[in-house]
Motif scaffolding. Structure first.
Motif, short mmCIF file in Angstrom:
data_model
loop_
_atom_site.label_atom_id
_atom_site.label_comp_id
_atom_site.label_asym_id
_atom_site.label_seq_id
_atom_site.Cartn_x
_atom_site.Cartn_y
_atom_site.Cartn_z
N HIS A 13 0.82 -1.21 0.00
CA HIS A 13 0.00 0.00 0.00
C HIS A 13 0.86 1.27 0.00
O HIS A 13 0.72 2.14 -0.87
CB HIS A 13 -0.93 -0.03 1.20
N VAL A 14 1.76 1.40 0.96
CA VAL A 14 2.57 2.62 1.10
C VAL A 14 3.60 2.74 -0.02
O VAL A 14 3.75 3.80 -0.63
CB VAL A 14 3.25 2.66 2.48
N GLY A 15 4.30 1.66 -0.31
CA GLY A 15 5.31 1.70 -1.36
C GLY A 15 4.73 2.03 -2.72
O GLY A 15 5.32 2.79 -3.50
N ALA A 16 3.56 1.47 -3.02
CA ALA A 16 2.91 1.74 -4.31
C ALA A 16 2.49 3.21 -4.40
O ALA A 16 2.64 3.84 -5.46
CB ALA A 16 1.71 0.82 -4.49
N GLU A 44 2.27 -3.45 -10.41
CA GLU A 44 2.52 -2.05 -10.08
C GLU A 44 3.29 -1.35 -11.20
O GLU A 44 2.99 -0.20 -11.53
CB GLU A 44 3.28 -1.91 -8.76
N CYS A 45 4.26 -2.03 -11.78
CA CYS A 45 5.01 -1.44 -12.90
C CYS A 45 4.07 -1.12 -14.06
O CYS A 45 4.15 -0.04 -14.66
CB CYS A 45 6.12 -2.38 -13.36
N GLN A 46 3.19 -2.05 -14.38
CA GLN A 46 2.26 -1.82 -15.50
C GLN A 46 1.32 -0.67 -15.19
O GLN A 46 1.07 0.18 -16.05
CB GLN A 46 1.46 -3.09 -15.81
N ASP A 47 0.79 -0.61 -13.98
CA ASP A 47 -0.10 0.49 -13.60
C ASP A 47 0.62 1.83 -13.71
O ASP A 47 0.05 2.81 -14.20
CB ASP A 47 -0.61 0.31 -12.17
N LEU A 48 1.87 1.88 -13.26
CA LEU A 48 2.62 3.13 -13.33
C LEU A 48 2.92 3.53 -14.78
O LEU A 48 2.81 4.70 -15.14
CB LEU A 48 3.92 3.01 -12.53
N ARG A 49 3.29 2.56 -15.60
CA ARG A 49 3.54 2.86 -17.01
C ARG A 49 2.29 3.41 -17.67
O ARG A 49 2.35 4.35 -18.46
CB ARG A 49 4.02 1.60 -17.75
N ASP A 50 1.14 2.83 -17.35
CA ASP A 50 -0.12 3.31 -17.91
C ASP A 50 -0.40 4.74 -17.44
O ASP A 50 -0.87 5.57 -18.21
CB ASP A 50 -1.28 2.40 -17.50
N VAL A 76 14.04 3.79 -1.09
CA VAL A 76 12.99 3.93 -0.10
C VAL A 76 12.65 2.54 0.42
O VAL A 76 12.38 1.63 -0.38
CB VAL A 76 11.73 4.58 -0.71
N ILE A 77 12.67 2.37 1.73
CA ILE A 77 12.35 1.08 2.34
C ILE A 77 10.96 1.17 2.94
O ILE A 77 10.72 1.91 3.90
CB ILE A 77 13.38 0.69 3.41
N SER A 78 10.03 0.42 2.35
CA SER A 78 8.63 0.45 2.83
C SER A 78 8.10 -0.97 2.97
O SER A 78 6.98 -1.26 2.55
CB SER A 78 7.77 1.27 1.87
N VAL A 79 8.90 -1.84 3.55
CA VAL A 79 8.48 -3.22 3.76
C VAL A 79 7.75 -3.34 5.08
O VAL A 79 7.88 -2.48 5.95
CB VAL A 79 9.70 -4.18 3.75
N GLY A 80 6.99 -4.41 5.23
CA GLY A 80 6.34 -4.64 6.51
C GLY A 80 5.03 -5.36 6.37
O GLY A 80 4.58 -5.67 5.26
N THR A 81 4.42 -5.57 7.50
CA THR A 81 3.13 -6.25 7.57
C THR A 81 2.18 -5.40 8.39
O THR A 81 2.53 -4.96 9.48
CB THR A 81 3.29 -7.63 8.25
N ILE A 82 0.99 -5.17 7.86
CA ILE A 82 -0.01 -4.43 8.62
C ILE A 82 -0.54 -5.38 9.70
O ILE A 82 -1.01 -6.47 9.40
CB ILE A 82 -1.14 -3.94 7.70
N MET A 83 -0.48 -4.94 10.94
CA MET A 83 -0.80 -5.82 12.06
C MET A 83 -2.18 -5.54 12.66
O MET A 83 -2.51 -6.05 13.69
CB MET A 83 0.26 -5.67 13.14
#
Length: 195
Positions: A13-16, A44-50, A76-83
């Motif tokens: 979510h955040v990274g995208a 995500e790459c395809q969505d951004l290219r579009d 940018v480091i945006s890894v993790g799990t929503i808890m």
């Protein structure tokens, strides 16, 4: 002219959202997305290219590996799990540390010599871990800290007062989490104290 390149590790979510914002603002020439979920990166790459196909600037968007981040200016480091909504950000610490421990060394070993920006919670503690793992000076490892919380405070103040948020100066201090606080004596409206 040097290519302005940003890598994003973790395109949930955040990274995208971060990738989308960078792409549409035209402040990067290249985005390199990395995630353990390969299909997520492809999507995500395809969505951004579009999205950028209608913009007045070019942005190359591609998926990659940790090693492909070596030439980026910023990672940018945006890894993790929503808890869940009722948790403390500190509850994410163990898992977040395990995640960054698994890839920061690989990025640096590949030759990355840029700046790390940490969004992963608890971001202040994880930024310190990234600095330790990378061996970089503190001037090259940043956390978003209470930046988001400060924006939220200004939004609430604008809504409650009817004053445009751009006329308000307000911020939160401390760690991004339960221990932060708002220094009310420093809140100003057009340069005048709130009270």
């Amino acid at each position: 002219m040097k290519t302005r390149s940003v890598g994003i590790v973790g395109v949930g979510h955040v990274g995208a959202h971060c990738a989308y914002s960078l792409a549409v603002q035209g402040i990067v020439d290249e985005l390199v997305l990395v995630d353990v979920k390969e299909q997520k990166v492809i999507s995500e790459c395809q969505d951004l290219r579009d999205s950028v196909s209608y913009l007045p600037h070019r942005v190359e968007v591609r998926g990659g590996t940790y090693e492909d981040l070596k030439d980026c200016d910023i990672v940018v480091i945006s890894v993790g799990t929503i808890m869940g909504e009722d948790h403390s950000r500190l509850a994410e610490l163990k898992h977040s540390v395990e995640l960054v421990n698994s890839f920061v060394g690989r990025i640096v070993k590949a030759g990355f010599d840029g700046i790390f920006i940490v969004i992963t919670n608890p971001c202040d503690i994880i930024a310190r871990q990234v600095q330790k793992l990378s061996g970089f000076p503190s001037s090259r490892v940043f956390a978003t800290g209470t930046g988001l919380d400060s924006a939220r405070l200004r939004t609430v103040l604008a809504r409650e007062t009817g004053i445009d948020h751009k006329s308000l100066v307000a911020y939160t201090m401390g760690e991004h989490g339960d221990s932060q606080m708002a220094p009310w004596s420093h809140v100003t409206v057009n340069g005048k104290p709130l009270d």
